[in-house]
Design a protein around this motif. Structure first.
Motif, PDB file in Angstrom:
ATOM      1  N   ASN A  53       0.938  -1.396   0.116  1.00 43.70           N
ATOM      2  CA  ASN A  53       0.173   0.154   0.226  1.00 43.70           C
ATOM      3  C   ASN A  53       0.488   1.150   0.045  1.00 43.70           C
ATOM      4  O   ASN A  53       1.530   1.634   1.347  1.00 43.70           O
ATOM      5  N   ASP A 111     -15.977  -5.619  -3.810  1.00 41.52           N
ATOM      6  CA  ASP A 111     -14.663  -6.331  -3.394  1.00 41.52           C
ATOM      7  C   ASP A 111     -13.713  -5.588  -4.644  1.00 41.52           C
ATOM      8  O   ASP A 111     -12.641  -5.599  -3.854  1.00 41.52           O
ATOM      9  N   VAL A 113     -13.486  -2.478  -4.637  1.00 40.11           N
ATOM     10  CA  VAL A 113     -12.952  -0.842  -4.156  1.00 40.11           C
ATOM     11  C   VAL A 113     -12.204  -1.016  -3.004  1.00 40.11           C
ATOM     12  O   VAL A 113     -11.085  -0.495  -3.208  1.00 40.11           O
ATOM     13  N   PRO A 114     -12.316  -1.973  -2.308  1.00 36.50           N
ATOM     14  CA  PRO A 114     -11.392  -1.683  -1.266  1.00 36.50           C
ATOM     15  C   PRO A 114      -9.633  -2.069  -1.687  1.00 36.50           C
ATOM     16  O   PRO A 114      -8.183  -2.196  -1.610  1.00 36.50           O
ATOM     17  N   SER A 117      -8.411   0.637  -3.686  1.00 31.03           N
ATOM     18  CA  SER A 117      -7.530   1.775  -2.984  1.00 31.03           C
ATOM     19  C   SER A 117      -6.757   1.394  -1.742  1.00 31.03           C
ATOM     20  O   SER A 117      -5.149   1.896  -1.746  1.00 31.03           O
ATOM     21  N   PRO A 123      -8.233   7.177  -2.061  1.00 33.77           N
ATOM     22  CA  PRO A 123      -9.505   7.323  -1.106  1.00 33.77           C
ATOM     23  C   PRO A 123     -10.638   6.228  -1.820  1.00 33.77           C
ATOM     24  O   PRO A 123     -10.518   6.732  -3.402  1.00 33.77           O
ATOM     25  N   GLU A 124     -11.367   5.609  -0.915  1.00 34.57           N
ATOM     26  CA  GLU A 124     -12.217   4.904  -1.674  1.00 34.57           C
ATOM     27  C   GLU A 124     -13.370   5.402  -2.330  1.00 34.57           C
ATOM     28  O   GLU A 124     -13.598   5.604  -3.719  1.00 34.57           O
ATOM     29  N   PRO A 125     -13.749   6.909  -2.083  1.00 34.68           N
ATOM     30  CA  PRO A 125     -14.363   7.745  -3.585  1.00 34.68           C
ATOM     31  C   PRO A 125     -13.924   8.048  -4.134  1.00 34.68           C
ATOM     32  O   PRO A 125     -14.193   8.163  -5.838  1.00 34.68           O
ATOM     33  N   ARG A 126     -12.916   8.338  -4.742  1.00 29.52           N
ATOM     34  CA  ARG A 126     -12.455   8.159  -5.956  1.00 29.52           C
ATOM     35  C   ARG A 126     -11.790   7.348  -7.127  1.00 29.52           C
ATOM     36  O   ARG A 126     -12.434   6.883  -8.038  1.00 29.52           O
ATOM     37  N   VAL A 127     -11.644   5.881  -5.604  1.00 34.91           N
ATOM     38  CA  VAL A 127     -11.817   4.653  -6.191  1.00 34.91           C
ATOM     39  C   VAL A 127     -13.741   4.163  -6.747  1.00 34.91           C
ATOM     40  O   VAL A 127     -13.777   3.544  -8.467  1.00 34.91           O
ATOM     41  N   ARG A 128     -14.279   4.836  -6.405  1.00 31.55           N
ATOM     42  CA  ARG A 128     -15.466   4.445  -7.210  1.00 31.55           C
ATOM     43  C   ARG A 128     -16.079   5.121  -7.720  1.00 31.55           C
ATOM     44  O   ARG A 128     -16.114   5.289  -9.086  1.00 31.55           O
ATOM     45  N   THR A 131     -14.892   3.641 -11.187  1.00 34.43           N
ATOM     46  CA  THR A 131     -15.116   2.170 -11.934  1.00 34.43           C
ATOM     47  C   THR A 131     -16.404   3.121 -12.359  1.00 34.43           C
ATOM     48  O   THR A 131     -16.533   2.806 -13.624  1.00 34.43           O
TER      49      THR A 131
END
Length: 146
Positions: A53, A111, A113-114, A117, A123-128, A131
């Motif tokens: 990470n 599965d 998104v985490p 990240s 950060p999760e919002p950016r990855v969401r 996608t």
């Protein structure tokens, strides 16, 4: 795949039984990932590595098998076989294919998104958002080619 392939007349490179076997194989090896080669897996006993990470330097738990030169060649051979088949798809079938890709991503986003990240440090919002954008573009192109 069922939305994309006609179950009575599957496409030239899609065998739904093989796909189901692959999905079972993937879910049974949560901490070991090997290459995907068509509907089979690469050598899981190969030399492995772990992702880190970038945000916190923590080594992630999954072990990834390094693809051998033969596995890379097989992946290229399979892609070379699939490309002319996909290139011949007419508008509606191409649209179905693109929507099936988007639906597949949507189906695993919980599965994905985490993992994304952790592997990217984003950060999760950016990855969401990434996608969602990808799925949106696939569906936009599907409308375009219909």
């Amino acid at each position: 795949m069922g939305d994309f392939c006609d179950l009575n007349d599957p496409c030239d490179f899609c065998d739904l039984n093989d796909l189901n076997d692959l999905n079972s194989n993937i879910s049974s090896k949560k901490n070991m990932e090997s290459s995907l080669l068509g509907y089979s897996r690469g050598d899981a006993s190969a030399k492995t590595f772990q992702a880190v990470n970038p945000e916190n330097g923590q080594t992630l738990p999954a072990n990834y098998a390094m693809a051998s030169e033969e596995e890379v060649e097989e992946a290229c051979r399979l892609a070379d076989q699939a490309a002319p088949i996909i290139a011949q798809f007419k508008g509606p079938r191409k649209a179905d294919f693109l929507r099936a890709l988007a639906d597949g991503i949507d189906g695993v986003v919980g599965d994905l998104v985490p993992m994304m990240s952790a592997e990217t440090g984003l950060p999760e919002p950016r990855v969401r958002g990434e996608t969602g954008r990808t799925c949106g573009q696939l569906r936009m192109f599907a409308k375009l080619v219909e």
